[in-house]
Design an enzyme around this catalytic site. Structure first.
Site, short mmCIF file in Angstrom:
data_model
loop_
_atom_site.label_atom_id
_atom_site.label_comp_id
_atom_site.label_asym_id
_atom_site.label_seq_id
_atom_site.Cartn_x
_atom_site.Cartn_y
_atom_site.Cartn_z
N LYS A 57 0.96 -1.33 -0.02
CA LYS A 57 0.09 0.04 -0.02
C LYS A 57 0.84 1.36 -0.20
O LYS A 57 0.80 2.27 0.80
CB LYS A 57 -0.83 0.04 1.18
CG LYS A 57 -1.96 -1.31 1.09
CD LYS A 57 -3.15 -1.10 1.94
CE LYS A 57 -4.21 -2.18 1.91
NZ LYS A 57 -3.78 -3.39 2.33
N ALA A 59 2.61 4.60 -0.28
CA ALA A 59 2.04 5.89 -0.05
C ALA A 59 3.31 6.91 0.66
O ALA A 59 3.12 7.54 1.57
CB ALA A 59 0.95 5.85 0.96
N SER A 107 -12.24 -1.59 2.28
CA SER A 107 -13.22 -2.42 2.88
C SER A 107 -13.59 -1.87 4.28
O SER A 107 -14.87 -2.25 4.61
CB SER A 107 -12.87 -3.98 2.80
OG SER A 107 -11.49 -4.07 3.49
N GLY A 164 -16.92 -9.59 6.71
CA GLY A 164 -18.33 -9.47 6.37
C GLY A 164 -18.74 -9.91 5.17
O GLY A 164 -19.99 -10.20 5.01
O1 3DU Z 1 -9.74 -9.90 6.31
P1 3DU Z 1 -8.86 -10.69 5.56
O2 3DU Z 1 -8.01 -11.65 6.87
O3 3DU Z 1 -9.53 -11.83 4.47
O4 3DU Z 1 -7.46 -10.02 5.13
C1 3DU Z 1 -7.93 -9.19 3.87
C2 3DU Z 1 -6.66 -8.68 3.43
O5 3DU Z 1 -6.77 -7.84 2.23
C3 3DU Z 1 -5.52 -8.08 4.24
O6 3DU Z 1 -4.37 -8.50 3.80
C4 3DU Z 1 -5.45 -6.64 4.08
O7 3DU Z 1 -4.36 -5.98 4.17
C5 3DU Z 1 -6.06 -6.53 2.61
N1 3DU Z 1 -6.85 -5.49 2.32
C6 3DU Z 1 -7.91 -5.24 3.01
O8 3DU Z 1 -8.50 -6.09 4.03
C7 3DU Z 1 -8.95 -4.18 2.47
C8 3DU Z 1 -8.62 -3.39 1.71
O9 3DU Z 1 -9.37 -2.30 1.38
C9 3DU Z 1 -7.46 -3.36 1.19
C10 3DU Z 1 -6.57 -4.34 1.22
#
Ligand code: 3DU
Length: 205
Positions: A57, A59, A107, A164
């Site tokens: 990411k 930045a 997200s 979610g």
């Molecule tokens: O919630 P999870 O454990 O399935 O992981 C989601 C992954 O995606 C994690 O590596 C996080 O850094 C990345 N991510 C987001 O969760 C949300 C975003 O908007 C961008 C990347």
């Protein structure tokens, strides 16, 4: 399906990929793994024959951002994730040294504070400089809107299960890949978890 490999240490990382590699299309590595295992983990993971996405990411100002992208690519990353909200000079500089995914929206709930209000502009920027965008599985309507802007760029979507969104909801809204982390690596049986998710996603294709 893209595995978000946010585990600590090389041993666990190799273990999880060893158990799930048949079910996944790419491996996304980020700070938790790189800070515990070192950048060399990318070369170790490449032995599984899957594309590696370095989720840094990025930045920072253009020259530092580009250097991060160059180093990640030199270490073996096939793609690097950059924050589009940093602006066109940063994304352009990074695009000269790496193949990019641009974060166009995120997200988590806090995304609505700032980045979501600019997601369409960022997607337009990504179209000029990137291979694809990151867009939130937790907001399928955003994926639909951004798909119209980015055309045939690749959309990868995090936020599935642990955050979610239902498995398949991002793909149904127009994403190409769902990014899944904890639902696989925190499961008592990562191989089984990955297989079950893959079966659900395959049903949509
Ligand atoms: O919630 P999870 O454990 O399935 O992981 C989601 C992954 O995606 C994690 O590596 C996080 O850094 C990345 N991510 C987001 O969760 C949300 C975003 O908007 C961008 C990347």
């Amino acid at each position: 399906m893209i595995l978000a490999l946010d585990v600590n240490g090389a041993k666990r990382a190799v273990e999880v990929v060893g158990e799930t590699s048949k079910c996944i299309d790419a491996i996304k590595v980020g700070y938790p793994l790189i800070l515990t295992a070192g950048l060399g983990i990318i070369a170790d993971l490449k032995k599984f024959g899957l594309p590696i996405i370095a989720d840094f990411k990025v930045a920072d100002v253009p020259h530092v951002s580009a250097e991060i992208c160059r180093l990640a690519t030199k270490a073996g990353a096939d793609f690097v994730i950059v924050q589009g909200i940093m602006g066109s000079d940063v994304v352009e500089a990074c695009s000269k040294v790496a193949t990019l995914f641009v974060v166009s929206d995120m997200s988590h709930p806090g995304a609505l504070d700032y980045i979501s209000g600019h997601n369409q502009e960022i997607a337009g920027l990504a179209k000029r400089f990137a291979e694809g965008i990151v867009a939130p599985a937790t907001r399928p309507q955003t994926i639909k809107t951004l798909r119209n802007i980015v055309g045939d760029l690749i959309i990868i979507s995090p936020g599935v299960k642990a955050q979610g969104a239902k498995v398949g909801s991002a793909i149904s809204a127009g994403a190409d890949f769902e990014i899944i982390g904890r639902a696989i690596y925190s499961s008592p049986d990562p191989a089984l978890a990955a297989e079950q998710i893959k079966i659900k996603l395959k049903g949509l294709i």
